[in-house]
Write a protein that holds these residues in place. Structure first.
Motif, PDB file in Angstrom:
ATOM      1  N   SER A  99      36.967 -36.637  37.637  1.00  0.00           N
ATOM      2  CA  SER A  99      37.626 -35.290  37.799  1.00  0.00           C
ATOM      3  C   SER A  99      38.243 -35.084  35.775  1.00  0.00           C
ATOM      4  O   SER A  99      38.408 -36.242  35.674  1.00  0.00           O
ATOM      5  CB  SER A  99      38.415 -35.300  38.931  1.00  0.00           C
ATOM      6  OG  SER A  99      38.058 -35.287  40.101  1.00  0.00           O
ATOM      7  N   VAL A 100      38.536 -33.604  36.078  1.00  0.00           N
ATOM      8  CA  VAL A 100      38.832 -33.172  34.525  1.00  0.00           C
ATOM      9  C   VAL A 100      40.264 -32.081  34.942  1.00  0.00           C
ATOM     10  O   VAL A 100      40.009 -31.226  36.005  1.00  0.00           O
ATOM     11  CB  VAL A 100      38.613 -32.438  33.397  1.00  0.00           C
ATOM     12  CG1 VAL A 100      39.377 -32.234  32.620  1.00  0.00           C
ATOM     13  CG2 VAL A 100      37.322 -33.323  33.523  1.00  0.00           C
ATOM     14  N   CYS A 101      41.660 -32.691  34.879  1.00  0.00           N
ATOM     15  CA  CYS A 101      42.607 -32.218  35.499  1.00  0.00           C
ATOM     16  C   CYS A 101      42.784 -30.707  33.794  1.00  0.00           C
ATOM     17  O   CYS A 101      43.225 -31.532  33.182  1.00  0.00           O
ATOM     18  CB  CYS A 101      44.071 -32.204  34.988  1.00  0.00           C
ATOM     19  SG  CYS A 101      45.071 -31.336  35.558  1.00  0.00           S
ATOM     20  N   GLN A 134      38.539 -28.208  27.330  1.00  0.00           N
ATOM     21  CA  GLN A 134      39.394 -29.361  27.894  1.00  0.00           C
ATOM     22  C   GLN A 134      38.185 -30.532  28.614  1.00  0.00           C
ATOM     23  O   GLN A 134      38.394 -31.415  28.280  1.00  0.00           O
ATOM     24  CB  GLN A 134      39.910 -28.717  28.776  1.00  0.00           C
ATOM     25  CG  GLN A 134      41.607 -28.346  27.627  1.00  0.00           C
ATOM     26  CD  GLN A 134      42.808 -28.118  28.588  1.00  0.00           C
ATOM     27  OE1 GLN A 134      43.199 -28.562  29.367  1.00  0.00           O
ATOM     28  NE2 GLN A 134      42.473 -26.381  28.737  1.00  0.00           N
ATOM     29  N   VAL A 135      37.361 -29.449  29.045  1.00  0.00           N
ATOM     30  CA  VAL A 135      35.844 -30.241  29.670  1.00  0.00           C
ATOM     31  C   VAL A 135      35.565 -30.621  29.027  1.00  0.00           C
ATOM     32  O   VAL A 135      35.116 -32.011  29.332  1.00  0.00           O
ATOM     33  CB  VAL A 135      35.457 -29.405  30.969  1.00  0.00           C
ATOM     34  CG1 VAL A 135      34.972 -29.435  32.146  1.00  0.00           C
ATOM     35  CG2 VAL A 135      36.949 -28.597  31.994  1.00  0.00           C
ATOM     36  N   TYR A 136      34.420 -30.123  28.177  1.00  0.00           N
ATOM     37  CA  TYR A 136      33.978 -30.724  27.592  1.00  0.00           C
ATOM     38  C   TYR A 136      33.724 -31.460  26.967  1.00  0.00           C
ATOM     39  O   TYR A 136      33.442 -32.709  26.189  1.00  0.00           O
ATOM     40  CB  TYR A 136      33.702 -29.021  26.536  1.00  0.00           C
ATOM     41  CG  TYR A 136      33.146 -27.564  26.920  1.00  0.00           C
ATOM     42  CD1 TYR A 136      31.923 -27.664  28.640  1.00  0.00           C
ATOM     43  CD2 TYR A 136      32.816 -27.018  26.159  1.00  0.00           C
ATOM     44  CE1 TYR A 136      31.968 -27.255  29.043  1.00  0.00           C
ATOM     45  CE2 TYR A 136      31.961 -25.474  26.837  1.00  0.00           C
ATOM     46  CZ  TYR A 136      31.358 -25.587  28.002  1.00  0.00           C
ATOM     47  OH  TYR A 136      30.998 -24.654  29.092  1.00  0.00           O
ATOM     48  N   ASN A 148      34.222 -32.222  39.184  1.00  0.00           N
ATOM     49  CA  ASN A 148      35.375 -31.936  39.697  1.00  0.00           C
ATOM     50  C   ASN A 148      36.454 -31.507  38.488  1.00  0.00           C
ATOM     51  O   ASN A 148      36.198 -32.255  37.256  1.00  0.00           O
ATOM     52  CB  ASN A 148      35.856 -32.689  40.720  1.00  0.00           C
ATOM     53  CG  ASN A 148      35.385 -32.489  42.750  1.00  0.00           C
ATOM     54  OD1 ASN A 148      35.159 -32.234  42.755  1.00  0.00           O
ATOM     55  ND2 ASN A 148      34.777 -33.881  41.809  1.00  0.00           N
ATOM     56  N   ILE A 149      36.560 -29.776  38.694  1.00  0.00           N
ATOM     57  CA  ILE A 149      37.215 -29.924  37.350  1.00  0.00           C
ATOM     58  C   ILE A 149      38.697 -29.158  38.707  1.00  0.00           C
ATOM     59  O   ILE A 149      38.842 -28.845  39.508  1.00  0.00           O
ATOM     60  CB  ILE A 149      36.846 -28.551  36.738  1.00  0.00           C
ATOM     61  CG1 ILE A 149      36.322 -28.907  35.833  1.00  0.00           C
ATOM     62  CG2 ILE A 149      38.654 -27.731  36.195  1.00  0.00           C
ATOM     63  CD1 ILE A 149      35.392 -27.741  35.025  1.00  0.00           C
ATOM     64  N   VAL A 150      40.173 -29.520  38.243  1.00  0.00           N
ATOM     65  CA  VAL A 150      41.746 -28.689  38.652  1.00  0.00           C
ATOM     66  C   VAL A 150      42.199 -28.203  38.043  1.00  0.00           C
ATOM     67  O   VAL A 150      42.460 -28.722  36.990  1.00  0.00           O
ATOM     68  CB  VAL A 150      42.052 -30.536  39.549  1.00  0.00           C
ATOM     69  CG1 VAL A 150      41.274 -30.777  40.777  1.00  0.00           C
ATOM     70  CG2 VAL A 150      42.469 -31.763  38.495  1.00  0.00           C
ATOM     71  N   VAL A 151      42.254 -27.560  38.082  1.00  0.00           N
ATOM     72  CA  VAL A 151      43.300 -25.798  37.217  1.00  0.00           C
ATOM     73  C   VAL A 151      45.291 -26.427  37.596  1.00  0.00           C
ATOM     74  O   VAL A 151      45.459 -25.779  37.996  1.00  0.00           O
ATOM     75  CB  VAL A 151      42.561 -24.563  37.098  1.00  0.00           C
ATOM     76  CG1 VAL A 151      43.675 -23.690  35.975  1.00  0.00           C
ATOM     77  CG2 VAL A 151      41.786 -24.614  36.950  1.00  0.00           C
ATOM     78  N   ILE A 184      35.401 -26.738  41.832  1.00  0.00           N
ATOM     79  CA  ILE A 184      36.684 -26.504  41.407  1.00  0.00           C
ATOM     80  C   ILE A 184      37.977 -26.447  42.028  1.00  0.00           C
ATOM     81  O   ILE A 184      37.829 -25.683  43.232  1.00  0.00           O
ATOM     82  CB  ILE A 184      36.228 -25.167  40.393  1.00  0.00           C
ATOM     83  CG1 ILE A 184      35.914 -24.909  39.665  1.00  0.00           C
ATOM     84  CG2 ILE A 184      37.720 -24.354  40.082  1.00  0.00           C
ATOM     85  CD1 ILE A 184      34.652 -23.810  38.636  1.00  0.00           C
ATOM     86  N   THR A 185      38.851 -26.582  42.037  1.00  0.00           N
ATOM     87  CA  THR A 185      40.207 -26.762  42.180  1.00  0.00           C
ATOM     88  C   THR A 185      40.829 -25.591  41.389  1.00  0.00           C
ATOM     89  O   THR A 185      42.297 -26.220  40.606  1.00  0.00           O
ATOM     90  CB  THR A 185      41.115 -27.886  43.137  1.00  0.00           C
ATOM     91  OG1 THR A 185      40.157 -28.419  44.066  1.00  0.00           O
ATOM     92  CG2 THR A 185      42.264 -27.360  44.039  1.00  0.00           C
TER      93      THR A 185
END
Length: 338
Positions: A99-101, A134-136, A148-151, A184-185
């Motif tokens: 996951s990435v926040c 940021q994800v990349y 998973n990505i959490v904003v 995505i959250t």
């Protein structure tokens, strides 16, 4: 001009407008969104003339510092944007995937009293490309895919609504990274009209409401947004979100010792979300240098969880991933200006 915030159709129009052949757009798009580079010098199948032509239309975002948790391997990146603003991004490994926040703004104007992200207020919104990068960057550094990505980093996503939607469009595009919307959250402190607007988009993302209290007066003491929208209005918007999307809503609840962690609070919370397809994330509040809240103890946390379960509420206790490097919930901030 920011071509990294364009979808493929928009980029194609831009390329044609430069007098270049259409196929160049797909090449450039794939460099950005499949090979995760915004550096034109690395786009080796494109001529130097074209690279020179587009270099000023690509954002420059660089890693300033990197911290790695000794407890759980969580990585926190401090990223410097083109105008010198700083944002923080967190990469976390779980058994179900990585996951990435990410942050959605430089700073935040919501003023929640237990959160470091709002200290210093809002500086500006992030562009879609700045959210993507940021994800990349996290994937480029680790060599690992993100599922998973959490904003949930610095900023209020609903306060940067249009750029948030464009980010979701780009990260889920079949032409790019092609992440499932269900991966995505998006978290919000509760800007009711925007929750409803997001619901009307009928995306398959998860919506998470930062609730943290069970009465309006208690919530006002923790979250200024409660002066504008009542708990009743906010939860009604969450019901609307479920009705429109069929997606279960998550409720974030930070447990603060002696403030919102009693059995009575748990009973009230169960009553508020009764009948709603919901999941509660309990978060023992994380320490912040400028604040003096104390996290609930293990006994209080377990009691709160058990009380909710008695009322058949789905509930988990969130692990404080990266807490030792100030990378856990509520600890991210805009470090400094250059």
């Amino acid at each position: 001009m920011d071509i990294a915030s364009m979808n493929l159709a928009e980029l194609t129009e831009y390329i044609i407008g430069k007098g270049l052949p259409k196929f160049r757009a797909k090449q450039i798009y794939e460099w950005m969104h499949k090979k995760f580079t915004y550096d034109p010098e690395k786009m080796t199948n494109i001529s130097k003339d074209i690279r020179k032509m587009i270099e000023n239309d690509l954002p420059v975002i660089e890693e300033e510092t990197r911290l790695v948790s000794k407890r759980d391997g969580t990585i926190k990146f401090l990223m410097k944007m083109q105008d010198g603003q700083m944002i923080e991004t967190v990469f976390m490994r779980y058994h179900h995937g990585n996951s990435v926040c990410i942050s959605s703004q430089a700073g935040c104007r919501m003023g929640c009293s237990f959160c470091a992200s709002t200290i210093g207020g809002l500086i500006r919104n992030l562009a879609p490309s700045e959210m993507l990068m940021q994800v990349y960057h996290a994937m480029a550094v680790t060599g690992e895919r993100v599922s998973n990505i959490v904003v949930m980093g610095t900023g209020e996503p609903m306060d940067n609504f249009d750029n948030l939607l464009k980010f979701i469009e780009l990260i889920t595009s079949e032409d790019g990274y092609n992440l499932s919307e269900r991966g995505i959250t998006v978290s919000s402190c509760g800007i009711v009209p925007k929750i409803k607007e997001l619901a009307d988009k009928k995306l398959q993302i998860t919506f998470a409401l930062s609730l943290h209290a069970t009465t309006d007066e208690e919530r006002k003491s923790l979250m200024p947004i409660a002066n504008r929208y009542s708990i009743s209005e906010t939860i009604d918007a969450c019901r609307y979100y479920f009705d429109q999307t069929g997606r279960r809503v998550s409720f974030e609840y930070s447990l603060v010792h002696g403030v919102n962690d009693s059995t009575q609070h748990a009973v009230r919370l169960a009553g508020l979300i009764k009948g709603l397809n919901a999941h509660v994330n309990l978060i023992p509040v994380n320490p912040i240098e400028e604040k003096h809240y104390t996290a609930s103890g293990a006994k209080e946390v377990d009691n709160f969880k058990n009380t909710l379960e008695k009322y058949r509420i789905n509930v988990t206790i969130r692990k404080g991933m990266g807490r030792d490097i100030e990378a856990a919930c509520g600890q991210l901030r805009r470090k400094y200006n250059s």
